[in-house]
Design an enzyme around this catalytic site. Structure first.
Site: not given
Ligand code: NOJ
Length: 741
Positions: A286
């Protein structure tokens, strides 16, 4: 050609494909062995920088000369979000034609519940209990996404959540592993289609691996403690189901899981994912989750974070740059085995090959952005309608008669296109049809009086109350569009209070003075607590954030064109103090009783100041008709381990409206070497019944469905079981059977 019988069409396609393969081997899909050979050849030629580049992902913020130069050098394996279609085409051209090895970029985006056409938030989709329709919606999303030159979506999110304070409950499928698994598989199939290589298929990403939804106190990014049996039976279950459905990628989560951050957790990422499940796609972290190993208190500095991320099993780093910055020195210092880099690159390239990015699909020609297609809007309308859950309907307050005189439309969410789309909405707001617009269209503008009362869901001002009360006085029915705006759910949007925000409850109290029949229509990204409002309303329709076609879907249900058929994918608490409250809990040694003399007993697991039961249980939802359930019939009173039973019940539509019912199969093992939940959903089916009609609904229950984890071990223990076929998790009379060795 169109009229060809499907079988003949298939034969024609097979013949053409075979012919193509003979005349031009480059044009047919490569076999897995051929792909591995191509990967070997590439890896043999790659520098360590090129390998670390493949393992790096950044936001597609610009296509500056610097970015172009980086792409030429192989600095990035993936770009995500941002980038116009023309920029995507150009960046990819540079990667394919001007980089040393011609390795394509993989473009990603958060297409969570649709791109141009916004479907209900995932929690709303789960409320449909209709995996086939959810698959169709994901197919639409895949088509729109692929047409925009994007290869990969960061979806589905399948975090089990038992805590409505957590804002990201909106993005998942609720609290139950069975329902969430079915939804997760449906979305993966919808995105990936029959083959990743197809022009309209995109790679799915199961996130957030794993345990993220168990954040302590519902505070986003917070620590999680999950014993291994619960981790495997509940939290890992949808991820495993997605893997079995051929999922291409995983995203490692932000949370610390049992002391080790999920983005460096070799137990979940290597042992479970690779050794046990044999996953051969790749894992992306993430956003900056690798650099966050430092504040987690798990890595001492950026080099240590890179080392632990790679050792842990995260192959592509999103946004932070520790792999790129320190990978080379870690190998030089002999802290990192270069074979691990090869392995990561191999997994990433494998997905790029499977997607066909080295071939035609990689060479993207931008197409002008198109508004949602009529068929997409139809699917969105259907799914929105199926997601609506009728929670209360006193004396048939709903549906409203189409002959009704005037209705007052009140509340901050009646005409807010942006808010009805929900969190992570990517699509335009101008194509969204609001409830107000849909009701005006259905009834004629002259019969709809609109007075929002509040500017938005958090508005504390009472200034707009007088016109709202006035509108209510002049109307034959009042529709109150309440809830929470989109920004109150989703990432970093946890709430410690679950009541309707702002002055909404005060607005309802004022409007109630008009003495007109009132219906509460609630739009929200989570279960809210609204007991007093529900008490004042004749009916409550829960709509989640229903997406582009939310308005027409809500109007169809309110005006009785469709019977509501959604069922709750998550338990609704009476008050935030009951949280976490979920249906598949253990019994305790002192289970509380609702009725009878036992209910008077003090020393039971309950509260002094509120009931221990939920406001609305998991699986619950009313219809415009009524359904009667016969007692469950079992094909045998005993089942051997390895065999299966059939369990059936007669379900009858005893009302006057044709409607869908979602028939739910639950079990409980009464005694086991690890105590088991009081109920567990094992299967479900939507059936459509005309008034007066009945159907025997039959489920096959294999003994494997009775298994549970003891640590890593999946066991099936003989013993006594209860089984229910019921309309929700708190209803029904159980049948009994015994599992024998
Ligand atoms: C953070 C989020 O937790 C995740 O769900 C997302 O896909 C990513 N950012 C990318 O935007």
């Amino acid at each position: 050609m169109r009229s060809l019988h499907p079988k003949l069409r298939n034969i024609r396609v097979a013949l053409l494909t075979a012919l193509l393969a003979i005349v031009s081997p480059g044009l047919r899909a490569a076999t897995p062995a051929e792909i591995e050979k191509k990967i070997d050849a590439l890896i043999a030629r790659m520098t360590i920088e090129e390998k670390l580049g493949q393992m790096s992902q950044k936001v597609f913020a610009d296509l500056s000369d610097k970015t172009k130069e980086e792409i030429r050098r192989g600095r990035w394996g993936s770009l995500y979000s941002g980038g116009t279609p023309a920029q995507k085409a150009e960046a990819q051209r540079i990667a394919l034609k001007e980089s040393r090895l011609g390795i394509p970029l993989i473009y990603a985006q958060d297409v969570i519940h649709g791109l141009t056409t916004t479907f209900p938030i995932p929690l709303g989709q789960a409320a449909s209990w209709d995996p086939e329709l959810v698959r169709q919606a994901a197919r639409v999303a895949a088509r729109e996404t692929a047409a925009a030159g994007i290869h990969w979506t960061f979806s589905p999110m399948m975090d089990i959540a038992r805590d409505p304070r957590w804002g990201r409950i909106a993005e998942g499928f609720g609290e139950d592993p069975q329902l969430a698994s079915r939804m997760a598989v449906a979305m993966v199939r919808g995105y990936q289609g029959d083959s990743l290589e197809a022009a309209d298929s995109i790679a799915a990403c199961a996130k957030h691996y794993v345990g993220y939804g168990a954040a302590e106190a519902g505070r986003d990014y917070n620590t999680t403690w999950i014993p291994e049996n619960l981790l495997r039976d509940v939290y890992l279950a949808p991820f495993q189901a997605a893997r079995e459905a051929g999922l291409a990628t995983y995203m490692s989560a932000f949370n610390n899981l049992n002391g080790v951050p999920a983005s460096a957790n070799a137990f979940t990422l290597r042992q479970v994912l690779r050794d046990e499940w044999k996953f051969d796609g790749f894992v992306v972290s993430d956003y900056t989750a690798i650099a966050e190993l430092i504040p987690h208190g798990y890595a001492s500095d950026a080099a240590d974070a890179a080392l632990k991320g790679i050792l842990g099993g995260v192959e592509m780093e999103m946004v932070s740059t520790t792999y790129w910055d320190h990978g080379k020195e870690l190998v030089a210092n002999k802290q990192l085995d270069p074979k691990l880099l090869d392995q990561a690159v191999r997994d990433i390239l494998r997905i790029k090959f499977r997607l066909g990015l080295f071939d035609a699909k990689g060479q993207y020609t931008p197409v002008p952005a198109a508004p949602p297609a009529a068929a997409a809007l139809e699917t969105a309308r259907k799914l929105a309608a199926e997601s609506l859950v009728l929670l209360k309907n006193q004396n048939g307050a709903l549906p409203l008669a189409q002959s009704i005189g005037k209705i007052a439309v009140i509340g901050p969410l009646a005409d807010s296109a942006r808010d009805q789309l929900g969190t992570w909405a990517m699509g335009p707001t101008d194509t969204a049809r609001t409830p107000l617009a849909a009701l005006r269209e259905a009834l004629g503008a002259g019969r709809v009086v609109y007075a929002p009362g509040l500017k938005n869901s958090q508005d504390e001002s009472h200034d707009g109350f007088a016109p709202a009360v006035e509108a209510a006085r002049g109307a034959d029915a009042v529709l109150l569009f309440l809830g929470e705006e989109a920004s109150l759910s989703g990432e970093a949007s946890s709430r410690a209070y679950l009541d309707l925000p702002g002055a909404q409850e005060a607005l309802v109290n004022e409007v109630a003075q008009a003495g007109k029949p009132a219906i509460a229509v609630i739009l929200a990204g989570r279960p809210l607590t609204f007991h007093n409002v529900a008490a004042k309303a004749g009916a409550v329709l829960y709509c989640w954030h229903p997406g582009t076609m939310g308005g027409p879907a809500i109007a169809d249900v309110i005006l009785g064109k469709l019977a509501p058929s959604g069922r709750l994918p998550v338990t609704f608490p009476r008050t935030v103090g009951q949280v976490p409250i979920y249906y598949n809990h253990l019994n305790t040694g002192r289970p509380a009783a609702e009725t009878g003399p036992a209910a008077e007993e003090k020393y039971q697991s309950k509260y002094l100041d509120v009931s221990f039961t939920p406001e609305y249980p998991f699986g619950f939802g009313l219809s415009y008709t009524t359904f009667a359930y016969g007692s469950p019939h079992l094909s045998a009173p005993r089942m051997r381990v390895g065999d299966s039973l059939t369990v059936s019940a007669e379900v009858a539509n005893t009302g006057t409206v044709e409607a869908d019912e979602t028939v739910q199969l639950y079990i409980r093992q009464l005694a086991a070497s690890l105590a088991q939940p009081v109920r567990e959903l094992k299967d479900f089916r939507r059936v459509h019944l005309k008034p007066g009609a009945s159907q025997t609904v039959e489920f096959t229950l294999p003994s494997s469905a009775l298994a549970f984890h003891k640590g890593a071990q999946l066991v099936t223990e003989p013993g006594a079981f209860q089984v229910w076929i019921a309309p929700h998790s708190s209803a029904g009379t159980p049948g009994q059977f015994t599992l024998v060795p």
